[in-house]
Design a protein around this motif. Structure first.
Motif, short mmCIF file in Angstrom:
data_model
loop_
_atom_site.label_atom_id
_atom_site.label_comp_id
_atom_site.label_asym_id
_atom_site.label_seq_id
_atom_site.Cartn_x
_atom_site.Cartn_y
_atom_site.Cartn_z
N GLU A 133 0.88 -1.17 0.00
CA GLU A 133 0.00 0.00 0.00
C GLU A 133 0.90 1.20 0.00
O GLU A 133 1.48 1.55 0.99
CB GLU A 133 -0.88 -0.02 1.25
CG GLU A 133 -1.81 -1.19 1.23
CD GLU A 133 -3.08 -0.89 1.97
OE1 GLU A 133 -3.60 0.23 1.80
OE2 GLU A 133 -3.54 -1.76 2.71
N ARG A 134 1.01 1.82 -1.16
CA ARG A 134 1.95 2.92 -1.32
C ARG A 134 1.59 4.07 -0.41
O ARG A 134 0.42 4.38 -0.21
CB ARG A 134 1.93 3.41 -2.77
CG ARG A 134 2.01 2.30 -3.79
CD ARG A 134 3.38 1.67 -3.81
NE ARG A 134 3.53 0.81 -4.98
CZ ARG A 134 3.82 -0.48 -4.90
NH1 ARG A 134 4.01 -1.07 -3.74
NH2 ARG A 134 3.96 -1.18 -6.00
N GLY A 135 2.61 4.74 0.09
CA GLY A 135 2.36 5.88 0.96
C GLY A 135 3.29 7.03 0.66
O GLY A 135 4.51 6.89 0.69
N LEU A 136 2.72 8.18 0.33
CA LEU A 136 3.50 9.40 0.13
C LEU A 136 2.72 10.56 0.75
O LEU A 136 1.50 10.48 0.88
CB LEU A 136 3.69 9.68 -1.37
CG LEU A 136 4.53 8.67 -2.18
CD1 LEU A 136 4.44 9.00 -3.65
CD2 LEU A 136 5.97 8.67 -1.73
N TYR A 137 3.44 11.63 1.11
CA TYR A 137 2.74 12.85 1.52
C TYR A 137 2.15 13.47 0.27
O TYR A 137 2.86 13.72 -0.70
CB TYR A 137 3.73 13.83 2.16
CG TYR A 137 4.18 13.40 3.52
CD1 TYR A 137 3.34 13.49 4.62
CD2 TYR A 137 5.46 12.92 3.74
CE1 TYR A 137 3.75 13.12 5.88
CE2 TYR A 137 5.88 12.53 4.99
CZ TYR A 137 5.02 12.64 6.06
OH TYR A 137 5.43 12.26 7.30
#
Lengths: 415, 301
Positions: free
Chosen positions: B84-88
């Motif tokens: 589950e990709r996570g970026l700001y």
């Protein structure tokens, strides 16, 4: 340590640039300034109205005033007329703007009737009052300065235990200042701890938390966030403080701000309470952020927390009636309501030193406990998505040794 | 534990309540290889990865990463691409990369320099000042990959690295993974794209319901699952050949000849060569694809 400061710096700079923060920091002082401007204009106009009214006539039917010739006591332009008809003619001829009549039974009833074609400004009332006081003083012929009759009490309160002497003219400061401090604090800590909570919720819903937990320890992350946003809150309070000092100085000419000085010692005690309780709210908000599933859900929690905070305001009447009564004392000792309670009480009376010491002690212990507990909840809740945590699970997380867990029912298990 | 093992997992068990997510799993990942983790959804891959990364603790068993029990310093040498990709989202690409690099212990100038290089390499040089939310999904994916290798890790763990990428970007990411291995880095890759595993992986682990099903060198496993059969294309009556038990027409894929136990591929080839009325365009051992093996393993459970 370096990572903690990286987190702190990032949180500070990122949130500093938020439009909502800039609005709160600069909007509130600007709004207050605008209010000032309005008040200035209104007062200015009222003052002018009295002068615009021109000479004010009077008819003394009671025979109270010894001297019925036109007086200009204190430079007030009052003109005596022998009968109401004469005064009326002068009013119609616009030689006078208004006139008042002392009724025959004035000494027993105090009845004074005022006549004018325009409205009677408030300021005129106090001028008439002062004028009549002078007249009465003259009639008495007593060897008393006029000043003492018009203003018999110039009170100085010697609060022996705080060593602070306050003259009557700074009483508004006593009552107003704590309220203003409390409001500034609620707004500053509310805004910043709100950012803290939203940040945590965002990192959770964005799943960037997975990257973060493999880079920093939960403690580094939590501590960095609390410090970064704490300094942000402090920045806000300093900006408001400076704005406040400027406004107090600007406002010296306003009657209700006259004589108000910035109470440094109160500010320092307030700061101590605020730093402690900022950590209390911030760690609580971080805990809420990590437990909640969505921004909406976290807001419901946080509004309950803010509500507890302002409980002392609901009891303002008790605080005024008896600042050392049982309700104010309880609210002083209860850590969540202590900062505002202490400040409100300081406004009305001296607070016994032991109560301040005990309340600071309770507040410190509670804060240390909550920071510790929320660090544990934080570590535990960081990677739990999609499932709200029950109170029992949260208590369990605080009591268990720290470790991350996910649950099978969270739907996030092992893909 | 082997000295050249970057990751060593021994008899690891993890339960979620009464559900056993990982069941007595043991394997090694060697330094400098691409190691594939396969398994159906919910088989325990992500749980295993999270235990390797010290996000979860195993209920029992030992895990050693980069030479011992994982430390905070060791975490700085690992890159992780979560499934589950996570970026700001509302932060500029470069700014976010520099921050995440610093959290991995890089200095600000280093993190900045390296981020710019990577963004250039990934053809995102024009987007350093864009917000993450303004990027296309493929671009975000590439940024996410850049974050994974930003801090010069010696081990990267990538969960479904190709999902959401078009063929061109798949090639870009694949080349990066292979050049990472060429530079001595170790890759643990979890994916469902079997042909990617066939192309890239040195060794693999297949788990189902938390337990090991297949483990070892890709070639060995395929040999192990090789059928006693041959795939041919050409003209002729294949069923009549000596040594052929039965045949199966696979359309364009040719014809599979299932051999009798005593026959060998060589004897069948000799028979075809001597037969006058047969032509042959293709002749190979029937080695099942990883996809077939995967399905077979899962269906056999």
């Amino acid at each position: 340590m370096a990572k903690m400061w990286s987190v702190a710096l990032r949180e500070y700079l990122f949130n500093l640039r938020r439009p909502s923060f800039l609005f709160a920091v600069f909007g509130v002082p600007l709004f207050t300034l605008a209010m000032y401007a309005v008040i200035f204009i209104v007062i200015d106009r009222t003052e002018n109205n009295v002068d615009e009214l021109g000479i004010v006539g009077y008819v003394d039917q009671s025979g109270l005033l010894l001297d019925t010739s036109p007086t200009d006591m204190d430079g007030e332009p009052f003109a005596a007329y022998p009968t109401t008809d004469a005064a009326r003619q002068a009013l119609d001829a616009k030689t006078i703007g208004a006139y008042f009549v002392l009724a025959e039974d004035y000494l027993t009833t105090g009845t004074v009737d005022t006549y004018s074609y325009s409205s009677i400004p408030d300021a005129l009332r106090s001028r008439i009052r002062a004028f009549l006081r002078g007249g009465i003083a003259e009639r008495l012929g007593a060897d008393v300065p006029l000043e003492r009759i018009t203003n018999p009490v110039n009170l100085t309160i010697h609060a022996e235990d705080s060593g602070r002497n306050l003259t009557e003219s700074n009483v508004p400061a006593l009552v107003l200042m704590p309220m203003i401090f409390a409001l500034v604090f609620i707004m500053a800590s509310g805004v910043t701890s709100g950012f803290l909570m939203n940040g945590v919720v965002e990192e959770k819903t964005n799943r960037i938390m997975e990257i973060l937990v493999t880079s920093v320890t939960p403690m580094q992350l939590l501590a960095g966030k609390i410090i970064g946003l704490g300094v942000l809150g402090l920045t806000q309070m300093v900006i408001w403080g400076v704005a406040g000092v400027v406004m107090i100085n600007l406002g010296q000419s306003l009657p209700f701000l006259e004589g108000i000085a910035f109470p440094t010692d109160m500010a320092l005690l307030a700061l101590l309470y605020f730093v402690l309780s900022y950590f209390l709210i911030a760690s609580l908000m971080a805990g809420v952020g990590v437990v909640a599933n969505s921004e909406q859900e976290s807001r419901q929690f946080s509004s309950i927390i803010s509500l507890i905070w302002v409980i002392p305001f609901f009891f303002t009447a008790q605080f005024i009636d008896n600042p050392n009564g049982i309700v104010p004392i309880i609210l002083t000792l209860f850590p969540f309501t202590a900062p505002i309670s202490v400040l409100m009480r300081l406004g009305f009376a001296a607070v016994p030193a032991w109560q301040i010491i005990v309340s600071l002690l309770i507040l410190t212990v509670t804060t240390v406990f909550l920071v510790w507990a929320s660090a544990r909840v934080f570590r535990w809740g960081m990677l739990r998505y999609g499932k709200r945590l029950g109170l029992r699970e949260i208590i369990g997380a605080v009591r268990r040794p720290p470790q991350f867990t996910t649950t099978a029912s969270s739907g996030e298990v092992s893909k | 534990m082997q000295s050249d093992a970057t990751i060593s997992v021994r008899q690891v068990i993890k339960n979620y309540g009464s559900f056993r997510a990982v069941d007595d799993l043991s394997f090694d990942v060697y330094t400098g290889e691409v190691f594939a983790m396969l398994g159906p959804n919910g088989s325990g891959k992500t749980t295993t990865i999270r235990m390797i990364l010290d996000i979860l603790k195993p209920d029992s068993g030992q895990i050693s990463v980069l030479g011992g029990v994982i430390t905070d310093a060791a975490k700085d040498r690992i890159g992780y691409l979560p499934e589950e990709r996570g970026l700001y989202r509302s932060v500029k690409v470069l700014e976010m990369m520099v921050y995440l690099g610093m959290l991995k212990g890089m200095s600000r100038p280093d993190a900045r320099q390296r981020s710019l290089e990577l963004l250039e390499l990934l053809e995102l040089g024009d987007h350093t000042k864009s917000k993450v939310s303004e990027l296309s999904k493929g671009m975000q994916q590439k940024v996410q990959f850049a974050v994974t290798v930003l801090h010069h890790p010696s081990l990267i763990i990538v969960d479904e690295p190709f999902s959401g990428l078009d063929p061109v970007n798949t090639r870009v990411v694949k080349d990066l993974l292979l050049s990472f291995r060429a530079d001595g880095g170790t890759v643990v890759m979890s994916t469902h794209q079997m042909w990617q595993v066939e192309e890239m992986a040195d060794r693999l682990l297949m788990i189902d319901r938390g337990a090991q099903k297949l483990y070892g060198r890709l070639e060995d496993i395929r040999q192990q699952y090789a059928l006693h059969a041959i795939v041919v294309e050409g003209q002729g009556d294949w069923a009549a050949l000596p040594g052929v038990d039965h045949i199966e027409h696979n359309g364009r894929e040719g014809t599979t000849l299932y051999l009798k136990p005593e026959a060998t591929s060589a004897s069948v080839l000799a028979a075809i060569a001597t037969a006058a009325d047969m032509t042959i365009d293709r002749f190979e051992l029937a080695i099942p694809s990883l996809n077939d093996i995967f399905i077979q393993v899962v269906e056999d459970r």
